[in-house]
Motif scaffolding. Structure first.
Motif, PDB file in Angstrom:
ATOM      1  N   LEU A 307       0.811  -1.219   0.000  1.00  0.00           N
ATOM      2  CA  LEU A 307       0.000   0.000   0.000  1.00  0.00           C
ATOM      3  C   LEU A 307       0.848   1.275   0.000  1.00  0.00           C
ATOM      4  N   THR A 308       2.145   1.132  -0.255  1.00  0.00           N
ATOM      5  CA  THR A 308       3.010   2.312  -0.273  1.00  0.00           C
ATOM      6  C   THR A 308       2.596   3.294  -1.360  1.00  0.00           C
ATOM      7  N   THR A 309       2.297   2.791  -2.547  1.00  0.00           N
ATOM      8  CA  THR A 309       1.862   3.667  -3.640  1.00  0.00           C
ATOM      9  C   THR A 309       0.602   4.427  -3.249  1.00  0.00           C
ATOM     10  N   THR A 310      -0.334   3.731  -2.647  1.00  0.00           N
ATOM     11  CA  THR A 310      -1.573   4.383  -2.202  1.00  0.00           C
ATOM     12  C   THR A 310      -1.276   5.485  -1.204  1.00  0.00           C
ATOM     13  N   ALA A 311      -0.396   5.220  -0.249  1.00  0.00           N
ATOM     14  CA  ALA A 311      -0.069   6.219   0.770  1.00  0.00           C
ATOM     15  C   ALA A 311       0.580   7.456   0.153  1.00  0.00           C
ATOM     16  N   ILE A 312       1.459   7.264  -0.829  1.00  0.00           N
ATOM     17  CA  ILE A 312       2.106   8.398  -1.493  1.00  0.00           C
ATOM     18  C   ILE A 312       1.075   9.237  -2.255  1.00  0.00           C
ATOM     19  N   ILE A 313       0.175   8.574  -2.958  1.00  0.00           N
ATOM     20  CA  ILE A 313      -0.871   9.284  -3.698  1.00  0.00           C
ATOM     21  C   ILE A 313      -1.704  10.134  -2.743  1.00  0.00           C
ATOM     22  N   VAL A 314      -2.034   9.597  -1.586  1.00  0.00           N
ATOM     23  CA  VAL A 314      -2.819  10.328  -0.598  1.00  0.00           C
ATOM     24  C   VAL A 314      -2.103  11.607  -0.175  1.00  0.00           C
ATOM     25  N   GLY A 315      -0.819  11.508   0.123  1.00  0.00           N
ATOM     26  CA  GLY A 315      -0.064  12.685   0.554  1.00  0.00           C
ATOM     27  C   GLY A 315       0.041  13.745  -0.526  1.00  0.00           C
ATOM     28  N   PHE A 316       0.277  13.341  -1.778  1.00  0.00           N
ATOM     29  CA  PHE A 316       0.364  14.308  -2.866  1.00  0.00           C
ATOM     30  C   PHE A 316      -0.991  14.968  -3.122  1.00  0.00           C
ATOM     31  N   ALA A 317      -2.082  14.195  -3.017  1.00  0.00           N
ATOM     32  CA  ALA A 317      -3.409  14.779  -3.227  1.00  0.00           C
ATOM     33  C   ALA A 317      -3.712  15.829  -2.166  1.00  0.00           C
ATOM     34  N   ARG A 318      -3.303  15.587  -0.938  1.00  0.00           N
ATOM     35  CA  ARG A 318      -3.540  16.556   0.128  1.00  0.00           C
ATOM     36  C   ARG A 318      -2.754  17.842  -0.105  1.00  0.00           C
ATOM     37  N   THR A 319      -1.659  17.753  -0.862  1.00  0.00           N
ATOM     38  CA  THR A 319      -0.830  18.925  -1.139  1.00  0.00           C
ATOM     39  C   THR A 319      -1.610  20.005  -1.895  1.00  0.00           C
ATOM     40  N   ILE A 320      -2.575  19.601  -2.704  1.00  0.00           N
ATOM     41  CA  ILE A 320      -3.386  20.580  -3.451  1.00  0.00           C
ATOM     42  C   ILE A 320      -4.056  21.543  -2.480  1.00  0.00           C
ATOM     43  N   GLN A 321      -4.676  20.992  -1.453  1.00  0.00           N
ATOM     44  CA  GLN A 321      -5.343  21.832  -0.466  1.00  0.00           C
ATOM     45  C   GLN A 321      -4.337  22.679   0.304  1.00  0.00           C
ATOM     46  N   VAL A 322      -3.160  22.132   0.569  1.00  0.00           N
ATOM     47  CA  VAL A 322      -2.128  22.883   1.283  1.00  0.00           C
ATOM     48  C   VAL A 322      -1.721  24.122   0.492  1.00  0.00           C
ATOM     49  N   VAL A 323      -1.542  23.975  -0.817  1.00  0.00           N
ATOM     50  CA  VAL A 323      -1.144  25.108  -1.658  1.00  0.00           C
ATOM     51  C   VAL A 323      -2.224  26.185  -1.669  1.00  0.00           C
ATOM     52  N   LEU A 324      -3.482  25.781  -1.821  1.00  0.00           N
ATOM     53  CA  LEU A 324      -4.580  26.745  -1.828  1.00  0.00           C
ATOM     54  C   LEU A 324      -4.689  27.462  -0.490  1.00  0.00           C
ATOM     55  N   ALA A 325      -4.443  26.735   0.596  1.00  0.00           N
ATOM     56  CA  ALA A 325      -4.509  27.353   1.927  1.00  0.00           C
ATOM     57  C   ALA A 325      -3.357  28.328   2.134  1.00  0.00           C
ATOM     58  N   GLN A 326      -2.172  27.963   1.679  1.00  0.00           N
ATOM     59  CA  GLN A 326      -1.033  28.862   1.814  1.00  0.00           C
ATOM     60  C   GLN A 326      -1.227  30.140   1.009  1.00  0.00           C
ATOM     61  N   GLY A 327      -1.903  30.016  -0.129  1.00  0.00           N
ATOM     62  CA  GLY A 327      -2.203  31.192  -0.931  1.00  0.00           C
ATOM     63  C   GLY A 327      -3.408  31.969  -0.438  1.00  0.00           C
ATOM     64  N   GLN A 328      -4.108  31.454   0.580  1.00  0.00           N
ATOM     65  CA  GLN A 328      -5.273  32.083   1.207  1.00  0.00           C
ATOM     66  C   GLN A 328      -6.387  32.394   0.200  1.00  0.00           C
ATOM     67  N   ASN A 410      -9.578  13.987  -4.053  1.00  0.00           N
ATOM     68  CA  ASN A 410      -9.937  13.034  -3.007  1.00  0.00           C
ATOM     69  C   ASN A 410      -8.814  12.004  -2.884  1.00  0.00           C
ATOM     70  N   PRO A 411      -8.017  12.075  -1.824  1.00  0.00           N
ATOM     71  CA  PRO A 411      -6.842  11.196  -1.756  1.00  0.00           C
ATOM     72  C   PRO A 411      -7.189   9.714  -1.661  1.00  0.00           C
ATOM     73  N   VAL A 412      -8.307   9.393  -1.004  1.00  0.00           N
ATOM     74  CA  VAL A 412      -8.673   7.984  -0.867  1.00  0.00           C
ATOM     75  C   VAL A 412      -9.030   7.388  -2.225  1.00  0.00           C
ATOM     76  N   LEU A 413      -9.814   8.130  -3.010  1.00  0.00           N
ATOM     77  CA  LEU A 413     -10.168   7.662  -4.347  1.00  0.00           C
ATOM     78  C   LEU A 413      -8.925   7.468  -5.202  1.00  0.00           C
ATOM     79  N   MET A 414      -8.048   8.460  -5.209  1.00  0.00           N
ATOM     80  CA  MET A 414      -6.865   8.372  -6.065  1.00  0.00           C
ATOM     81  C   MET A 414      -5.956   7.233  -5.616  1.00  0.00           C
ATOM     82  N   GLY A 415      -5.899   7.019  -4.311  1.00  0.00           N
ATOM     83  CA  GLY A 415      -5.103   5.902  -3.810  1.00  0.00           C
ATOM     84  C   GLY A 415      -5.672   4.568  -4.240  1.00  0.00           C
ATOM     85  N   MET A 416      -6.993   4.432  -4.183  1.00  0.00           N
ATOM     86  CA  MET A 416      -7.628   3.183  -4.607  1.00  0.00           C
ATOM     87  C   MET A 416      -7.460   2.956  -6.108  1.00  0.00           C
TER      88      MET A 416
END
Length: 454
Positions: A307-328, A410-416
């Motif tokens: 499930l390593t690939t799934t876990a990596i996909i989840v983290g990268f997908a969450r990065t989208i929201q992080v960028v939008l939040a940092q840009g406010q 959606n990180p869970v979907l992309m991971g699956m």
């Protein structure tokens, strides 16, 4: 010819990385702004522009570790659950259970597919299960391949069930109960209507999956993943006997899930407690099956690695929201979408709320996070437009749950999808027509909700 096709289809990680870049570009175009908050709730009418420095050019790279950190609870949960399921599979119990399902219902796809979709939907509707389904994906793919179906059917069983379960959730503590609490609506109220909607949408979803299944069984070349190799990693073992020891392991697993269901309802448990419960299940199951400690460790490593690939996909997908939040700019998007609803008639406003929640879910894939951001705005708007707040909650549920089946954030979907080796575009071709049907049901339900004062 067929060998060259996969190279033209972007991998899930490539697609997500492109969205990270797009998110950063959006911060240069959209004005920065934010709402005032009391705790986690947004204060209606408090949106205001703020000064924000442009994001550094390399933010799309530096934000990736932050995205991994933000998604750490889900990432570690996925890895640990993968390890636990590695141990459970070593006992042979799960494979034997799937073998039993194939023997009993292999010739009756309506019972097999419909029953499993319903099982996943009820789990999502009642206790908010979603990430917990990740380890089931390779097992269901193996089962569907044995039935001359494909991986799309397998993921459809899991994620159509989960998406419908969230959209029509009766008691989900992470979505509907949070939204009802924010809106000042009685907790668990109105669930009779939601159970009815769950049954209707499940029927539509199951029919969609079974129609595709029959098409693939009749002509395997019509499979959306006909060119994807499943020669390795999805084999069912030869020994599928349901022995007394394996029955005992299954009983341990069922008891553990029952314990978690109790904990969610009575103790407000979530991922940390669920992880502990699963680790306990692995230890007890290993003892019942008489696996040596060293073998348990080896099987845990193997399960987690898968499930390593799934876990990596989840983290990268969450990065989208992080960028939008940092840009406010997340609140800017929410405010722009919600503001016009105040002047619309009730029926139109209800459908408009659905549209707003659908778009918001692209930026805020967390159901609970979306509730905390949007419901403090939508609940007062419901008052201004003559809607009940229960209807506003229903619009939120539809926009969150149905959209979860398709949004690439959606990180869970992309991971699956990565785990099932299904390119995102192929999944869109499968689930897109289903979403149109489900949204028609949602729109009709909202119109009737306004008409009848739900």
């Amino acid at each position: 010819m067929s060998a060259s096709r996969p190279s033209r289809v972007p991998d899930s990680l490539v697609l997500i990385f492109g969205l990270i870049l797009l998110a950063q570009l959006a911060t240069y175009v959209l004005p920065a702004g934010e709402f005032e908050r009391e705790g986690r709730q947004v204060v209606r009418g408090s949106y205001h522009a703020v000064e924000a420095e442009p994001l550094p050019v390399l933010t799309f790279l530096t934000a990736v570790p932050a995205g991994l950190v933000e998604a750490a609870d889900i990432i570690f949960f996925i890895l640990i659950i993968g390890g636990v399921f590695g141990v459970l599979r070593a006992t042979g119990a799960i494979d034997a259970l799937i073998g039993l399902a194939i023997r009993r219902f292999g010739g009756r796809p309506v019972w097999l597919g419909g029953g499993m979709v319903t099982l996943f939907a009820v789990g999502s509707s009642t206790v908010g299960m979603a990430e917990e389904y990740v380890p089931f994906v390779p097992l269901l793919v193996a089962m569907c391949l044995a039935l001359e179906a494909d991986a799309v059917v397998a993921l459809g069983i899991v994620y159509v069930g989960a998406g419908v379960g969230y959209a029509c959730a009766a008691l989900n503590p992470f979505t509907v109960l949070i939204a009802q609490n924010i809106a000042g609506v009685g907790l668990t109220s109105g669930q009779g209507v939601r159970w009815l909607l769950l049954a209707i949408c499940l029927t539509i979803g199951t029919h969609h999956i079974l129609r595709y299944l029959r098409r693939v069984q009749a002509d395997p070349t019509r499979s959306l993943v006909a060119d994807v190799s499943y020669a390795e990693g999805f084999e069912l073992p030869d020994d599928l006997r349901l022995t007394p020891v394996r029955v005992a392991v299954i009983s341990v697993f069922a008891a553990g899930i029952g314990l978690f269901v109790y904990g969610v309802g009575a103790r407000e448990w979530y991922l940390t407690e669920l992880t502990a419960v699963f680790l306990g299940i692995a230890l007890v199951a290993a003892a019942v099956a008489r696996l040596s400690p060293n073998r348990v460790a080896r099987e845990f490593y193997v399960g987690a690695a898968e499930l390593t690939t799934t876990a990596i996909i989840v983290g990268f997908a969450r990065t989208i929201q992080v960028v939008l939040a940092q840009g406010q700019v997340i609140d800017t998007v929410i405010n722009g979408l919600a503001a016009p609803l105040e002047s619309w008639p009730g029926h139109v406003a209800a459908v408009g709320m659905l549209a707003v929640q659908t778009v918001c879910n692209l930026f805020i894939p967390s159901g609970s996070g979306q509730a905390y951001i949007t419901m403090p705005i939508m609940a007062p708007i419901a008052d201004l437009t003559g809607l009940t707040r229960q209807t506003a909650v229903l619009a939120y549920q539809f926009g969150d749950g149905f959209t979860n089946m398709v949004v690439p954030t959606n990180p869970v979907l992309m991971g699956m999808l990565a785990l099932a080796r299904i390119p995102y575009q192929r999944w869109l071709r499968f689930v897109g027509p289903l979403l149109l049907k489900l949204y028609l049901v949602a729109i009709l339900a909202l119109i009737l909700a306004v008409q009848w004062g739900y």
